[in-house]
Design a protein around this motif. Structure first.
Motif, PDB file in Angstrom:
ATOM      1  N   VAL A   1       0.843  -1.202   0.000  1.00 63.31           N
ATOM      2  CA  VAL A   1       0.000   0.000   0.000  1.00 63.31           C
ATOM      3  C   VAL A   1       0.877   1.249   0.000  1.00 63.31           C
ATOM      4  CG1 VAL A   1      -1.750   1.306   1.255  1.00 63.31           C
ATOM      5  CG2 VAL A   1      -1.896  -1.189   1.158  1.00 63.31           C
ATOM      6  N   LEU A   2       1.945   1.234   0.792  1.00 64.28           N
ATOM      7  CA  LEU A   2       2.890   2.345   0.801  1.00 64.28           C
ATOM      8  C   LEU A   2       3.520   2.524  -0.571  1.00 64.28           C
ATOM      9  CD1 LEU A   2       4.664   4.479   2.190  1.00 64.28           C
ATOM     10  CD2 LEU A   2       6.171   2.625   2.953  1.00 64.28           C
ATOM     11  N   VAL A   3       3.885   1.424  -1.222  1.00 63.38           N
ATOM     12  CA  VAL A   3       4.465   1.489  -2.561  1.00 63.38           C
ATOM     13  C   VAL A   3       3.503   2.130  -3.540  1.00 63.38           C
ATOM     14  CG1 VAL A   3       5.268   0.112  -4.520  1.00 63.38           C
ATOM     15  CG2 VAL A   3       6.024  -0.462  -2.204  1.00 63.38           C
ATOM     16  N   PHE A   4       2.215   1.748  -3.441  1.00 57.84           N
ATOM     17  CA  PHE A   4       1.221   2.317  -4.356  1.00 57.84           C
ATOM     18  C   PHE A   4       1.165   3.837  -4.242  1.00 57.84           C
ATOM     19  CE2 PHE A   4      -3.173   4.006  -4.391  1.00 57.84           C
ATOM     20  CZ  PHE A   4      -3.346   4.060  -5.765  1.00 57.84           C
ATOM     21  N   PHE A   5       1.108   4.360  -3.020  1.00 62.92           N
ATOM     22  CA  PHE A   5       0.985   5.807  -2.869  1.00 62.92           C
ATOM     23  C   PHE A   5       2.282   6.531  -3.235  1.00 62.92           C
ATOM     24  CE2 PHE A   5      -2.744   4.631  -0.319  1.00 62.92           C
ATOM     25  CZ  PHE A   5      -3.660   5.511  -0.848  1.00 62.92           C
ATOM     26  N   LEU A   6       3.421   5.877  -3.074  1.00 62.11           N
ATOM     27  CA  LEU A   6       4.662   6.467  -3.568  1.00 62.11           C
ATOM     28  C   LEU A   6       4.652   6.543  -5.092  1.00 62.11           C
ATOM     29  CD1 LEU A   6       7.441   4.867  -1.305  1.00 62.11           C
ATOM     30  CD2 LEU A   6       6.798   7.281  -1.429  1.00 62.11           C
ATOM     31  N   VAL A   7       4.215   5.465  -5.728  1.00 58.11           N
ATOM     32  CA  VAL A   7       4.110   5.456  -7.187  1.00 58.11           C
ATOM     33  C   VAL A   7       3.127   6.530  -7.648  1.00 58.11           C
ATOM     34  CG1 VAL A   7       3.317   4.114  -9.177  1.00 58.11           C
ATOM     35  CG2 VAL A   7       4.764   3.034  -7.438  1.00 58.11           C
ATOM     36  N   LEU A   8       2.011   6.650  -6.948  1.00 63.72           N
ATOM     37  CA  LEU A   8       0.986   7.635  -7.309  1.00 63.72           C
ATOM     38  C   LEU A   8       1.541   9.054  -7.222  1.00 63.72           C
ATOM     39  CD1 LEU A   8      -2.014   8.296  -7.928  1.00 63.72           C
ATOM     40  CD2 LEU A   8      -2.397   8.339  -5.463  1.00 63.72           C
ATOM     41  N   SER A   9       2.178   9.400  -6.105  1.00 58.79           N
ATOM     42  CA  SER A   9       2.658  10.768  -5.913  1.00 58.79           C
ATOM     43  C   SER A   9       3.823  11.095  -6.842  1.00 58.79           C
ATOM     44  CB  SER A   9       3.063  10.980  -4.451  1.00 58.79           C
ATOM     45  OG  SER A   9       4.022  10.017  -4.044  1.00 58.79           O
ATOM     46  N   LEU A  10       4.793  10.173  -6.947  1.00 58.34           N
ATOM     47  CA  LEU A  10       5.929  10.415  -7.838  1.00 58.34           C
ATOM     48  C   LEU A  10       5.482  10.449  -9.297  1.00 58.34           C
ATOM     49  CD1 LEU A  10       8.679   8.172  -6.170  1.00 58.34           C
ATOM     50  CD2 LEU A  10       8.473  10.666  -6.079  1.00 58.34           C
ATOM     51  N   GLY A  11       4.514   9.592  -9.645  1.00 59.75           N
ATOM     52  CA  GLY A  11       4.003   9.582 -11.011  1.00 59.75           C
ATOM     53  C   GLY A  11       3.339  10.890 -11.383  1.00 59.75           C
ATOM     54  N   TYR A  12       2.587  11.472 -10.463  1.00 63.01           N
ATOM     55  CA  TYR A  12       1.964  12.770 -10.725  1.00 63.01           C
ATOM     56  C   TYR A  12       3.031  13.839 -10.945  1.00 63.01           C
ATOM     57  CZ  TYR A  12      -3.099  12.673 -10.492  1.00 63.01           C
ATOM     58  OH  TYR A  12      -4.424  12.516 -10.805  1.00 63.01           O
ATOM     59  N   ALA A  13       4.113  13.774 -10.141  1.00 64.22           N
ATOM     60  CA  ALA A  13       5.188  14.755 -10.303  1.00 64.22           C
ATOM     61  C   ALA A  13       5.866  14.595 -11.656  1.00 64.22           C
ATOM     62  CB  ALA A  13       6.201  14.594  -9.171  1.00 64.22           C
ATOM     63  N   VAL A  14       6.148  13.363 -12.043  1.00 64.10           N
ATOM     64  CA  VAL A  14       6.781  13.108 -13.339  1.00 64.10           C
ATOM     65  C   VAL A  14       5.871  13.544 -14.481  1.00 64.10           C
ATOM     66  CG1 VAL A  14       7.586  11.291 -14.905  1.00 64.10           C
ATOM     67  CG2 VAL A  14       8.220  11.228 -12.485  1.00 64.10           C
TER      68      VAL A  14
ATOM     69  N   GLY B   1       7.374  21.250 -24.275  1.00 62.17           N
ATOM     70  CA  GLY B   1       6.050  21.842 -24.216  1.00 62.17           C
ATOM     71  C   GLY B   1       4.934  20.835 -24.046  1.00 62.17           C
ATOM     72  N   ILE B   2       5.263  19.545 -23.929  1.00 60.50           N
ATOM     73  CA  ILE B   2       4.269  18.488 -23.791  1.00 60.50           C
ATOM     74  C   ILE B   2       4.528  17.737 -22.488  1.00 60.50           C
ATOM     75  CG2 ILE B   2       3.318  16.386 -24.818  1.00 60.50           C
ATOM     76  CD1 ILE B   2       4.326  17.392 -27.513  1.00 60.50           C
ATOM     77  N   THR B   3       3.483  17.429 -21.762  1.00 57.96           N
ATOM     78  CA  THR B   3       3.623  16.653 -20.531  1.00 57.96           C
ATOM     79  C   THR B   3       2.997  15.272 -20.719  1.00 57.96           C
ATOM     80  OG1 THR B   3       1.530  17.504 -19.644  1.00 57.96           O
ATOM     81  CG2 THR B   3       3.538  18.725 -19.098  1.00 57.96           C
ATOM     82  N   LEU B   4       3.500  14.312 -19.952  1.00 62.11           N
ATOM     83  CA  LEU B   4       2.969  12.948 -20.039  1.00 62.11           C
ATOM     84  C   LEU B   4       1.586  12.856 -19.427  1.00 62.11           C
ATOM     85  CD1 LEU B   4       6.077  10.768 -19.103  1.00 62.11           C
ATOM     86  CD2 LEU B   4       4.998  10.985 -21.343  1.00 62.11           C
ATOM     87  N   GLY B   5       1.281  13.717 -18.486  1.00 61.58           N
ATOM     88  CA  GLY B   5       0.017  13.628 -17.786  1.00 61.58           C
ATOM     89  C   GLY B   5       0.101  12.608 -16.655  1.00 61.58           C
ATOM     90  N   PRO B   6      -0.906  12.585 -15.787  1.00 62.56           N
ATOM     91  CA  PRO B   6      -0.885  11.673 -14.635  1.00 62.56           C
ATOM     92  C   PRO B   6      -0.758  10.205 -15.023  1.00 62.56           C
ATOM     93  CG  PRO B   6      -2.601  13.330 -14.370  1.00 62.56           C
ATOM     94  CD  PRO B   6      -2.083  13.469 -15.762  1.00 62.56           C
ATOM     95  N   ALA B   7      -1.517   9.768 -16.039  1.00 66.63           N
ATOM     96  CA  ALA B   7      -1.501   8.347 -16.412  1.00 66.63           C
ATOM     97  C   ALA B   7      -0.108   7.928 -16.884  1.00 66.63           C
ATOM     98  CB  ALA B   7      -2.529   8.076 -17.506  1.00 66.63           C
TER      99      ALA B   7
ATOM    100  N   GLY C   1       2.776   9.441 -16.263  1.00 67.68           N
ATOM    101  CA  GLY C   1       3.729   9.566 -15.173  1.00 67.68           C
ATOM    102  C   GLY C   1       3.648   8.410 -14.200  1.00 67.68           C
ATOM    103  N   VAL C   2       2.436   8.039 -13.816  1.00 64.85           N
ATOM    104  CA  VAL C   2       2.252   6.912 -12.888  1.00 64.85           C
ATOM    105  C   VAL C   2       2.721   5.614 -13.529  1.00 64.85           C
ATOM    106  CG1 VAL C   2       0.515   5.515 -11.675  1.00 64.85           C
ATOM    107  CG2 VAL C   2       0.410   8.011 -11.571  1.00 64.85           C
ATOM    108  N   LEU C   3       2.492   5.461 -14.829  1.00 60.80           N
ATOM    109  CA  LEU C   3       2.957   4.255 -15.518  1.00 60.80           C
ATOM    110  C   LEU C   3       4.483   4.156 -15.454  1.00 60.80           C
ATOM    111  CD1 LEU C   3       2.430   1.792 -17.310  1.00 60.80           C
ATOM    112  CD2 LEU C   3       2.538   3.318 -19.291  1.00 60.80           C
ATOM    113  N   LEU C   4       5.178   5.253 -15.742  1.00 63.83           N
ATOM    114  CA  LEU C   4       6.641   5.236 -15.692  1.00 63.83           C
ATOM    115  C   LEU C   4       7.147   4.977 -14.279  1.00 63.83           C
ATOM    116  CD1 LEU C   4       7.723   8.137 -18.088  1.00 63.83           C
ATOM    117  CD2 LEU C   4       7.761   5.673 -18.502  1.00 63.83           C
ATOM    118  N   ALA C   5       6.526   5.618 -13.291  1.00 62.00           N
ATOM    119  CA  ALA C   5       6.930   5.394 -11.900  1.00 62.00           C
ATOM    120  C   ALA C   5       6.699   3.940 -11.509  1.00 62.00           C
ATOM    121  CB  ALA C   5       6.160   6.333 -10.974  1.00 62.00           C
ATOM    122  N   GLY C   6       5.584   3.376 -11.973  1.00 64.96           N
ATOM    123  CA  GLY C   6       5.299   1.972 -11.684  1.00 64.96           C
ATOM    124  C   GLY C   6       6.317   1.042 -12.318  1.00 64.96           C
ATOM    125  N   LEU C   7       6.715   1.345 -13.549  1.00 65.32           N
ATOM    126  CA  LEU C   7       7.738   0.526 -14.219  1.00 65.32           C
ATOM    127  C   LEU C   7       9.064   0.562 -13.454  1.00 65.32           C
ATOM    128  CD1 LEU C   7       7.076   1.508 -17.947  1.00 65.32           C
ATOM    129  CD2 LEU C   7       6.703  -0.737 -16.925  1.00 65.32           C
TER     130      LEU C   7
END
Length: 553
Positions: A14-27, A34-40, A42-48
């Motif tokens: 559960v801790l890992v999930f919220f770390l992935v969520l928060s870091l993914g949003y930042a990424v 001029g283009i951002t990955l967006g939340p989805a 970012g979270v995918l890359l953090a999860g990988l």
């Protein structure tokens, strides 16, 4: 120390999930040209990344997020899906089908040509078209057993291939689509701003009813003319033109009843048509400034006609106590706007917008029907039962010639969500999910799912990159670009859409809100959103089912 920390983290999914969520949003917020990955993304890359380090997440969290996300997709698309189906349905359905079929065919062909492992084609289709529901449906088809796992592979290997295929093609799917949408009009010599100016935009249903013709004013009665008529008589003499909201007599506010008579010196707060009040009230009263006492808070509500006593009754024949104090603004029947008139007969399910004070809405609820107030409550009963019904529908399957065919969880949830969303738009007495709540549920569900995809695929991502990475990325570029050109050509040559509307339709068929913003910026108009909305409503459904179908091939 590091080993102890890693062991601790591996025991805290559960801790890992919220770390992935928060870091993914930042990424996801980091601009790349001029283009951002967006939340989805970012979270995918953090999860990988975390998955490559060996961290995992409860599979139930991913499944729950998947269920919530897909149901919300259907719920939100429901009204527009059926609206588009009944108006310009064939036009936008055909555009969504052409782009989906092109992407589907290219993915299947290239996967076979380049000898991709099972699951990569479905992941590539979802990533290249930036369509997360495709990814979700493909993984569900494997997890639920609808799609058989090929010999020599495990279920986890196929799921990893799907996630990796999506991850490696998503980046260019996002960037490549935006660049092609930005450059193609210049290459074709099209001025999107001029083209958009040729079209007239539609109304925005999110901005609510029009209050431009309604005003609230306070008057002091100065003449005795007409004082033999009570509140009910005055309101019924001009149906829909004036409503008495509050009366102050000798410094005290008195109840407003249908048989209340006015007196000289009464201070009266009224709602009504601007032109009517300016012309008719000057004969018996003078307008005054009211800073306190009669400053009643006003709001709008939707009232669903459900009381059998008023069904079939003409609007002008409603008894005054049934609607005193609130003024009707508009009426919708089966999502179609009807002109308000005294001769209009009310029918079961009619939705009337009223403007007035809270106490007037209580009377409407008692005499007319259900009052849909602007509240933040979410109908979790319908929400929960809807998801349960979608899951059960997805388990149903039939066997034809030895082949088992079913909707799967994704198809079941999507269909139930579509139906509940559409029925609520006609009969809004249940299933309320305010836009803020819907956003949180949908976004959180998507992030739970994407985190799980990244964590599960992360363990094998390096091997996949080494064996098929270049081929997969190259194939993804083809699957992203060719549908754009074919879709635009089809929308212009076959459907005869305006260029601004055509580009909006292409972005909708590829479910890319980021690309739509580029088109709207170039058009200096929201006109492309008309094409986006029409195609998007169908594309979400078609591309979700495409993920399941790809895994059955």
């Amino acid at each position: 120390m590091i080993e102890e920390f890693m062991t601790f983290m591996q025991n805290q999914p559960v801790l890992v999930f919220f770390l992935v969520l928060s870091l993914g949003y930042a990424v996801g917020r980091i601009p790349l040209g001029g283009i951002t990955l967006g939340p989805a993304g970012g979270v995918l890359l953090a999860g990988l990344f975390f998955g490559h380090l060996g961290f995992t997440m409860y599979s139930a969290i991913q499944t729950m997020g998947f269920a919530i996300f897909i149901f919300c997709v259907g719920y939100q698309a429901g009204p527009k899906f059926f609206d588009v189906l009944m108006t310009d349905g064939l036009k936008y359905l055909s555009l969504a089908l052409v782009i989906a079929a092109t992407g589907f065919g290219l993915s299947a062909f290239l996967a076979g040509l380049l000898d991709f492992q099972p699951g990569m084609a479905a992941g590539m289709l979802g990533g290249a078209l930036t369509t997360t529901p495709t990814l979700a449906a493909a993984q569900d088809a494997v997890s639920s057993g609808i799609a058989p796992v090929p010999e020599g592979f495990t279920e986890q290997q196929v799921l990893t291939n799907i996630g990796a295929g999506y991850a490696l093609t998503y980046l260019f799917g996002l960037i490549g689509l935006i660049l092609s949408i930005r450059l193609l009009p210049k290459f074709l010599g099209i001025n999107l701003a001029k083209e958009a100016a040729k079209l007239t935009g539609g109304s925005d249903e999110e901005q609510g009813v029009n209050l431009g013709k309604i005003t609230r004013r306070t008057y002091r009665i100065t003449k005795t003319e007409g004082l033999d008529r009570n509140v009910g008589d005055i309101e019924m003499s001009a149906p829909g033109k004036i409503k008495v909201v509050a009366i102050r007599r000798n410094g005290e506010v008195i109840p407003v009843l249908r048989d209340t008579l006015f007196q000289v010196g009464d201070e009266v707060l009224v709602l009504g048509d601007v032109k009517f009040l300016l012309v008719e009230t000057n004969a018996v009263a003078e307008e005054i400034s009211d800073d306190e006492g009669l400053s009643v808070a006003m709001s709008t509500v939707k009232v669903v006609v459900s009381n059998k006593e008023v069904v079939g009754v003409k609007a002008k024949d409603l008894r005054p106590e049934q609607h005193v104090g609130a003024i009707p603004l508009s009426l919708h029947r089966h999502r179609q706007s009807l002109p308000l008139s005294g001769d209009l007969e009310l029918r079961l399910g009619d939705v009337i917008d009223f403007y007035g004070p809270e106490e007037a809405f209580d009377r409407l609820a008692e005499h007319v029907g259900h009052v849909e107030r602007e509240i933040e409550d979410t109908d979790l009963l319908t929400f929960g039962l809807g998801i349960a019904a979608g899951i059960m529908l997805g388990t149903l399957a039939i066997t034809i010639a030895g082949v088992t065919i079913g909707l799967g969880m994704a198809g079941g949830l999507l269909i139930v969500g579509l139906l509940i969303g559409f029925v609520r738009s006609i009969w809004p007495v249940f299933g309320r999910v305010p836009s803020a709540s819907r956003w949180v549920l949908s976004e959180l569900g998507l992030m739970m799912f994407m985190a799980g995809v990244g964590l599960n695929a992360g363990g094998g991502i390096v091997d996949i990159v080494q064996t098929a990475g270049i081929k997969l990325i190259g194939a993804g570029i083809i699957v992203t670009l060719i549908p754009v050109f074919i879709g635009y050509t089809f929308s212009r040559k076959v459907l005869n859409l305006n260029p601004a509307e055509a580009f909006g339709g292409v972005t909708g068929a590829m479910t890319s809100g980021a690309a739509l913003s580029v088109v709207c910026e170039a058009s200096k108009s929201s006109v492309p959103a008309l094409g986006y909305t029409g195609a998007y409503a169908f594309a979400n459904v078609i591309l979700t089912l495409a993920g399941t179908l790809m895994m059955l091939m």
